[in-house]
Motif scaffolding. Structure first.
Motif, PDB file in Angstrom:
ATOM      1  N   ASP A 125       0.831  -1.210   0.000  1.00 20.39           N
ATOM      2  CA  ASP A 125       0.000   0.000   0.000  1.00 20.39           C
ATOM      3  C   ASP A 125       0.864   1.258   0.000  1.00 20.39           C
ATOM      4  O   ASP A 125       0.611   2.203  -0.751  1.00 20.39           O
ATOM      5  N   ALA A 126       1.903   1.269   0.836  1.00 23.52           N
ATOM      6  CA  ALA A 126       2.794   2.429   0.903  1.00 23.52           C
ATOM      7  C   ALA A 126       3.583   2.591  -0.390  1.00 23.52           C
ATOM      8  O   ALA A 126       3.783   3.715  -0.870  1.00 23.52           O
ATOM      9  N   LEU A 127       4.035   1.486  -0.971  1.00 22.54           N
ATOM     10  CA  LEU A 127       4.768   1.540  -2.233  1.00 22.54           C
ATOM     11  C   LEU A 127       3.919   2.189  -3.323  1.00 22.54           C
ATOM     12  O   LEU A 127       4.381   3.069  -4.044  1.00 22.54           O
ATOM     13  N   LYS A 128       2.660   1.774  -3.404  1.00 21.53           N
ATOM     14  CA  LYS A 128       1.799   2.290  -4.471  1.00 21.53           C
ATOM     15  C   LYS A 128       1.528   3.781  -4.348  1.00 21.53           C
ATOM     16  O   LYS A 128       1.325   4.455  -5.355  1.00 21.53           O
ATOM     17  N   ILE A 129       1.554   4.322  -3.125  1.00 25.57           N
ATOM     18  CA  ILE A 129       1.254   5.752  -2.985  1.00 25.57           C
ATOM     19  C   ILE A 129       2.485   6.638  -2.876  1.00 25.57           C
ATOM     20  O   ILE A 129       2.370   7.845  -3.020  1.00 25.57           O
ATOM     21  N   SER A 130       3.655   6.053  -2.607  1.00 26.16           N
ATOM     22  CA  SER A 130       4.788   6.926  -2.299  1.00 26.16           C
ATOM     23  C   SER A 130       6.019   6.764  -3.187  1.00 26.16           C
ATOM     24  O   SER A 130       6.954   7.556  -3.070  1.00 26.16           O
ATOM     25  N   VAL A 131       6.036   5.765  -4.036  1.00 26.77           N
ATOM     26  CA  VAL A 131       7.224   5.535  -4.876  1.00 26.77           C
ATOM     27  C   VAL A 131       6.927   6.028  -6.298  1.00 26.77           C
ATOM     28  O   VAL A 131       5.890   5.697  -6.870  1.00 26.77           O
ATOM     29  N   PRO A 132       7.832   6.830  -6.875  1.00 24.10           N
ATOM     30  CA  PRO A 132       7.575   7.416  -8.201  1.00 24.10           C
ATOM     31  C   PRO A 132       7.741   6.406  -9.342  1.00 24.10           C
ATOM     32  O   PRO A 132       8.745   6.393 -10.055  1.00 24.10           O
ATOM     33  N   ILE A 133       6.729   5.550  -9.476  1.00 26.32           N
ATOM     34  CA  ILE A 133       6.657   4.559 -10.556  1.00 26.32           C
ATOM     35  C   ILE A 133       5.284   4.704 -11.195  1.00 26.32           C
ATOM     36  O   ILE A 133       4.277   4.777 -10.495  1.00 26.32           O
ATOM     37  N   TRP A 134       5.257   4.729 -12.516  1.00 30.01           N
ATOM     38  CA  TRP A 134       4.004   4.911 -13.244  1.00 30.01           C
ATOM     39  C   TRP A 134       3.839   3.789 -14.254  1.00 30.01           C
ATOM     40  O   TRP A 134       4.809   3.250 -14.770  1.00 30.01           O
ATOM     41  N   LYS A 135       2.561   3.455 -14.538  1.00 27.40           N
ATOM     42  CA  LYS A 135       2.319   2.402 -15.518  1.00 27.40           C
ATOM     43  C   LYS A 135       1.495   2.926 -16.685  1.00 27.40           C
ATOM     44  O   LYS A 135       0.592   3.738 -16.528  1.00 27.40           O
ATOM     45  N   GLN A 136       1.847   2.410 -17.844  1.00 25.02           N
ATOM     46  CA  GLN A 136       1.128   2.702 -19.070  1.00 25.02           C
ATOM     47  C   GLN A 136       0.474   1.400 -19.510  1.00 25.02           C
ATOM     48  O   GLN A 136       1.128   0.352 -19.568  1.00 25.02           O
ATOM     49  N   GLU A 137      -0.831   1.460 -19.782  1.00 28.78           N
ATOM     50  CA  GLU A 137      -1.587   0.275 -20.193  1.00 28.78           C
ATOM     51  C   GLU A 137      -1.643   0.216 -21.715  1.00 28.78           C
ATOM     52  O   GLU A 137      -1.818   1.231 -22.380  1.00 28.78           O
ATOM     53  N   HIS A 138      -1.477  -0.989 -22.232  1.00 28.80           N
ATOM     54  CA  HIS A 138      -1.553  -1.206 -23.672  1.00 28.80           C
ATOM     55  C   HIS A 138      -2.700  -2.179 -23.945  1.00 28.80           C
ATOM     56  O   HIS A 138      -2.853  -3.178 -23.240  1.00 28.80           O
ATOM     57  N   TRP A 139      -3.480  -1.896 -24.963  1.00 30.68           N
ATOM     58  CA  TRP A 139      -4.550  -2.776 -25.381  1.00 30.68           C
ATOM     59  C   TRP A 139      -4.597  -2.781 -26.895  1.00 30.68           C
ATOM     60  O   TRP A 139      -3.804  -2.091 -27.544  1.00 30.68           O
ATOM     61  N   LYS A 140      -5.483  -3.581 -27.449  1.00 30.06           N
ATOM     62  CA  LYS A 140      -5.505  -3.815 -28.899  1.00 30.06           C
ATOM     63  C   LYS A 140      -5.489  -2.527 -29.724  1.00 30.06           C
ATOM     64  O   LYS A 140      -4.735  -2.420 -30.685  1.00 30.06           O
ATOM     65  N   ASP A 141      -6.299  -1.549 -29.345  1.00 27.45           N
ATOM     66  CA  ASP A 141      -6.447  -0.357 -30.171  1.00 27.45           C
ATOM     67  C   ASP A 141      -5.814   0.903 -29.596  1.00 27.45           C
ATOM     68  O   ASP A 141      -6.135   2.002 -30.030  1.00 27.45           O
ATOM     69  N   GLY A 142      -4.931   0.754 -28.600  1.00 31.56           N
ATOM     70  CA  GLY A 142      -4.333   1.974 -28.068  1.00 31.56           C
ATOM     71  C   GLY A 142      -3.504   1.765 -26.827  1.00 31.56           C
ATOM     72  O   GLY A 142      -3.212   0.641 -26.426  1.00 31.56           O
ATOM     73  N   THR A 143      -3.159   2.874 -26.221  1.00 34.73           N
ATOM     74  CA  THR A 143      -2.353   2.883 -25.015  1.00 34.73           C
ATOM     75  C   THR A 143      -2.639   4.156 -24.243  1.00 34.73           C
ATOM     76  O   THR A 143      -3.000   5.177 -24.838  1.00 34.73           O
ATOM     77  N   ASP A 144      -2.507   4.096 -22.939  1.00 34.89           N
ATOM     78  CA  ASP A 144      -2.699   5.281 -22.113  1.00 34.89           C
ATOM     79  C   ASP A 144      -2.114   5.013 -20.735  1.00 34.89           C
ATOM     80  O   ASP A 144      -1.929   3.859 -20.343  1.00 34.89           O
ATOM     81  N   TRP A 145      -1.853   6.064 -19.997  1.00 32.76           N
ATOM     82  CA  TRP A 145      -1.360   5.904 -18.637  1.00 32.76           C
ATOM     83  C   TRP A 145      -2.464   5.345 -17.768  1.00 32.76           C
ATOM     84  O   TRP A 145      -3.639   5.553 -18.034  1.00 32.76           O
ATOM     85  N   GLY A 146      -2.096   4.622 -16.738  1.00 34.83           N
ATOM     86  CA  GLY A 146      -3.050   3.955 -15.847  1.00 34.83           C
ATOM     87  C   GLY A 146      -4.144   4.880 -15.368  1.00 34.83           C
ATOM     88  O   GLY A 146      -3.890   6.041 -15.044  1.00 34.83           O
ATOM     89  N   THR A 147      -5.354   4.368 -15.316  1.00 30.03           N
ATOM     90  CA  THR A 147      -6.512   5.170 -14.942  1.00 30.03           C
ATOM     91  C   THR A 147      -6.594   5.425 -13.445  1.00 30.03           C
ATOM     92  O   THR A 147      -7.353   6.274 -13.019  1.00 30.03           O
ATOM     93  N   ASN A 148      -5.843   4.696 -12.638  1.00 33.48           N
ATOM     94  CA  ASN A 148      -5.922   4.888 -11.189  1.00 33.48           C
ATOM     95  C   ASN A 148      -4.699   5.610 -10.641  1.00 33.48           C
ATOM     96  O   ASN A 148      -4.349   5.441  -9.482  1.00 33.48           O
ATOM     97  N   SER A 149      -4.071   6.445 -11.459  1.00 34.09           N
ATOM     98  CA  SER A 149      -2.886   7.163 -10.992  1.00 34.09           C
ATOM     99  C   SER A 149      -3.289   8.225  -9.975  1.00 34.09           C
ATOM    100  O   SER A 149      -4.442   8.651  -9.912  1.00 34.09           O
ATOM    101  N   HIS A 150      -2.338   8.636  -9.155  1.00 31.45           N
ATOM    102  CA  HIS A 150      -2.593   9.605  -8.097  1.00 31.45           C
ATOM    103  C   HIS A 150      -1.306  10.343  -7.770  1.00 31.45           C
ATOM    104  O   HIS A 150      -0.222   9.959  -8.214  1.00 31.45           O
ATOM    105  N   ASP A 151      -1.439  11.390  -6.975  1.00 25.25           N
ATOM    106  CA  ASP A 151      -0.263  12.130  -6.548  1.00 25.25           C
ATOM    107  C   ASP A 151       0.595  11.268  -5.635  1.00 25.25           C
ATOM    108  O   ASP A 151       0.087  10.441  -4.880  1.00 25.25           O
ATOM    109  N   ILE A 152       1.896  11.485  -5.668  1.00 29.64           N
ATOM    110  CA  ILE A 152       2.819  10.803  -4.768  1.00 29.64           C
ATOM    111  C   ILE A 152       2.584  11.340  -3.359  1.00 29.64           C
ATOM    112  O   ILE A 152       2.474  12.542  -3.151  1.00 29.64           O
ATOM    113  N   SER A 153       2.511  10.443  -2.385  1.00 32.58           N
ATOM    114  CA  SER A 153       2.274  10.813  -0.999  1.00 32.58           C
ATOM    115  C   SER A 153       3.407  10.277  -0.127  1.00 32.58           C
ATOM    116  O   SER A 153       4.350   9.661  -0.621  1.00 32.58           O
ATOM    117  N   ASP A 154       3.286  10.459   1.172  1.00 34.55           N
ATOM    118  CA  ASP A 154       4.290  10.031   2.137  1.00 34.55           C
ATOM    119  C   ASP A 154       3.911   8.677   2.716  1.00 34.55           C
ATOM    120  O   ASP A 154       2.802   8.504   3.228  1.00 34.55           O
TER     121      ASP A 154
END
Length: 166
Positions: A125-154
């Motif tokens: 839980d702490a890793l997901k909110i505080s470490v600067p790592i981002w995911k990009q999703e790829h699918w058949k007809d496109g790509t985009d950054w993850g829909t559940n992204s949020h600001d980095i916290s402590d």
């Protein structure tokens, strides 16, 4: 390998890597004679995301220079909250990953299972909110950054096993 650190007399393994994550190797490292519990959380690439049912892969990017420092803050906080932990591994993979591949490992050993489970859940839980790592999703007809992204916290602000932040 991008960055790997073994700290705390060899009891903390922190890593950002572009290599395949070896769950068995990390489990074996965490299993020590003083601990009766090892909890391994492995986050894997799945075929769907919020509003998408056809995800084919994910690409993870990171602010490399900051990842291990942020992982260290999480491990330090885990040791404050659960003083009897044996070993802690916080490892994240970057690059393009296919369905079923492990992107993150949080592994905790402890003399007893309640602290191992609680610490491992806090770790992811702490890793997901505080470490600067981002995911990009790829699918058949496109790509985009993850829909559940949020600001980095402590990481120290994670209140509970559900990952709520104060």
């Amino acid at each position: 390998m991008l960055t790997k650190q073994i700290l705390n007399n060899g009891n903390t393994w922190l890593e950002l890597t572009d290599n395949v994550l070896n769950v068995g190797e990390v489990y074996n490292w965490a299993a020590i004679p003083s601990c009766g519990a090892v909890v391994v959380f492995s986050g894997i690439v799945r075929d769907h995301a919020d509003g998408r049912t056809d995800v084919t892969s994910l690409t993870y990017e990171a602010y490399d220079d900051q990842v291990v420092a942020k992982l260290k803050l999480i491990a330090d906080e885990m040791c404050v909250r659960w003083v009897d932990l044996g070993r802690i591994a916080l490892i994240h993979r970057i690059g393009t990953l296919s369905l079923g591949e492990s992107s993150v490992l949080v592994t905790v050993s402890s003399p007893h299972r309640p602290n191992a489970f609680a610490a491992a859940q806090f770790g992811i839980d702490a890793l997901k909110i505080s470490v600067p790592i981002w995911k990009q999703e790829h699918w058949k007809d496109g790509t985009d950054w993850g829909t559940n992204s949020h600001d980095i916290s402590d990481a120290q602000k994670v209140n509970s096993a559900e990952g709520s932040v104060s």
